[in-house]
Design an enzyme around this catalytic site. Structure first.
Site, PDB file in Angstrom:
ATOM      1  N   GLN A  72      36.611  36.540  41.756  1.00 43.33           N
ATOM      2  CA  GLN A  72      37.373  35.836  42.792  1.00 43.33           C
ATOM      3  C   GLN A  72      36.619  34.614  43.293  1.00 43.33           C
ATOM      4  O   GLN A  72      35.402  34.638  43.474  1.00 43.33           O
ATOM      5  CB  GLN A  72      37.650  36.780  43.964  1.00 43.33           C
TER       6      GLN A  72
ATOM      7  N   THR B 292      41.665  32.667  45.658  1.00 45.29           N
ATOM      8  CA  THR B 292      42.324  33.001  46.917  1.00 45.29           C
ATOM      9  C   THR B 292      42.636  31.707  47.656  1.00 45.29           C
ATOM     10  O   THR B 292      41.741  30.920  47.958  1.00 45.29           O
ATOM     11  CB  THR B 292      41.426  33.898  47.780  1.00 45.29           C
TER      12      THR B 292
ATOM     13  N   HIS C  14      46.790  38.621  52.849  1.00 44.38           N
ATOM     14  CA  HIS C  14      45.346  38.821  53.046  1.00 44.38           C
ATOM     15  C   HIS C  14      45.069  40.052  53.909  1.00 44.38           C
ATOM     16  O   HIS C  14      44.139  40.070  54.732  1.00 44.38           O
ATOM     17  CB  HIS C  14      44.715  37.579  53.682  1.00 44.38           C
TER      18      HIS C  14
ATOM     19  N   GLY D   2      48.408  47.036  52.641  1.00 46.77           N
ATOM     20  CA  GLY D   2      49.036  48.232  53.179  1.00 46.77           C
ATOM     21  C   GLY D   2      49.184  49.372  52.202  1.00 46.77           C
ATOM     22  O   GLY D   2      49.808  50.387  52.538  1.00 46.77           O
ATOM     23  N   ILE D   3      48.621  49.272  51.014  1.00 48.39           N
ATOM     24  CA  ILE D   3      48.759  50.326  50.012  1.00 48.39           C
ATOM     25  C   ILE D   3      47.770  51.436  50.328  1.00 48.39           C
ATOM     26  O   ILE D   3      46.558  51.221  50.358  1.00 48.39           O
ATOM     27  CB  ILE D   3      48.541  49.762  48.602  1.00 48.39           C
TER      28      ILE D   3
ATOM     29  N   GLY E  47      42.630  47.658  48.371  1.00 50.43           N
ATOM     30  CA  GLY E  47      41.533  47.108  49.146  1.00 50.43           C
ATOM     31  C   GLY E  47      40.799  48.117  50.001  1.00 50.43           C
ATOM     32  O   GLY E  47      39.923  48.835  49.537  1.00 50.43           O
TER      33      GLY E  47
END
Length: 379
Positions: free
Chosen positions: A136, A164, A265, A298-299, A319
């Protein structure tokens, strides 16, 4: 990582989501706020979770799910799950084995690991894990430093670059400002030298040393022409992370990118930015199959992965739960998170009548709110 119950049997989190509570007990309060918090009033953090909570799937029956596969291919990388580990800075905040432990767990699980530009461990050392790596980037004021990082990623064997694009400046993360958050002396930006490496350790009049550090390093003039400049200077597949509109998705495809990450993000930039899951269908419809589309934010379960696939994603970035697993048990904690996610997703694929990850794209989903429900898609 384990506790012992009164019956003498070891207990462990029984879902990915449960690692959050376990991690909160072992991470310092300031580091917990840095990892789990968001910007402003954290409306987008809450909205990301609510978007998944409010989405329901209509399962298909009589589909012969005696054999179910979670195998996938993401940005040219073979994966055992439609999941890659998201780029997250400074894993050493939660465990001394840092990014190296996370990468080893990714290798074991067979999923890609995205090395953050602000990693506390250099990509060359992370590559020793044998994991499939993506790298990244943020857009730096020092163009030469950007070129150097691209070369290092290629030389280390990274299989994709992820730029990003939603951080022209850092969002106002109020918890970090109130905490006067700064990195401890043993955690620093390992891909840089001098002040660029240790700047986030310096106390800041703004409250957050991390925010001051990125203000100095990140270039807010990033434009579409810069994407094209980067595309011309690497042979690696190029992923753009931070897209939330169909217009930007189309611009990205015209700039020659290979994949998009639909993302706000994790609620850490614009507070009030729409959840990626909400806009995913319109972005998928806009770009069609011209590029891969991933989503994050939100996973917390295999069910969430299934919902993302049903809404049009080719895969997801995972994340915070990864850091929670790392905090709780180092490499074995991350391994446990990914193993649970695999178990949850395989079960949910079978229960929804899907034999493969690809079949989940044909499921019907319904969004429910307090006042209404809306059906979307069809099989």
């Amino acid at each position: 990582m384990t506790e012992v119950t009164e019956a003498g049997q070891p207990s462990r989190p029984q879902s990915v989501a449960e690692f959050s509570d376990a991690a909160c007990d072992v991470i310092s309060p300031a580091a917990w706020d840095f990892i789990s918090g968001g910007s402003g009033a954290e409306r987008s953090v809450a909205a990301n979770l609510r978007a998944f909570d409010n989405l329901y799937v209509a399962p298909r029956m009589l589909r012969d799910v005696s054999h179910v596969s979670t195998a996938s291919r993401l940005v040219g990388t073979e994966a055992s799950l439609p999941v890659a580990i998201a780029p997250m800075a400074y894993h050493g905040l939660v465990h001394p084995q840092s990014e190296a432990a996370t990468a080893r767990a990714a290798k074991t699980a067979g999923v890609p690991f995205t090395v953050a530009m602000l990693s506390g461990t250099p990509v060359e050392r992370i590559a020793e894990s044998g994991a499939d790596l993506w790298f990244q980037l943020y857009w730096l004021r020092d163009r030469g430093a950007t070129k150097e990082l691209v070369s290092r990623a290629e030389a280390a064997g990274c299989q994709a670059l992820m730029l990003t694009v939603d951080v022209p400046r850092l969002g106002r993360r109020l918890k970090d400002q109130r905490n006067g958050f700064a990195l401890p002396p043993d955690v620093y930006a390992a891909h840089f030298r001098g002040e660029a490496a240790i700047g986030a350790q310096r106390a800041s009049a703004e409250g957050s040393a991390v925010a001051s550090h990125t203000t100095v390093m990140f270039d807010p003039s990033l434009a579409w022409s810069d994407i094209e400049w980067l595309r011309e200077r690497t042979r690696l597949p190029l992923v753009v992370k931070g897209i939330l509109t169909r217009e930007d998705a189309l611009m990205a495809t015209r700039s020659g990118v290979d994949a998009l990450v639909v993302s706000n993000h994790g609620g850490r930039q614009l507070d009030g930015a729409v959840p990626g899951l909400t806009v995913l269908p319109e972005i998928r419809a806009a770009v069609g199959d011209t590029v891969e589309v991933l989503v994050d934010g939100g996973i917390r379960s295999g069910s969430d992965v299934l919902k993302a696939l049903a809404r049009g994603a080719d895969g997801v970035l995972l994340g915070r739960p990864i850091l929670y697993g790392l905090a709780v048990g180092g490499e074995s904690g991350v391994d446990a998170v990914l193993s649970l996610l695999r178990e949850e997703l395989e079960t949910d694929l079978a229960l929804s009548g899907c034999r493969t990850v690809g079949e989940a794209a044909h499921l019907t989903t319904y969004e429910f709110s307090a006042s209404s429900s809306t059906g979307t898609a069809s099989w």
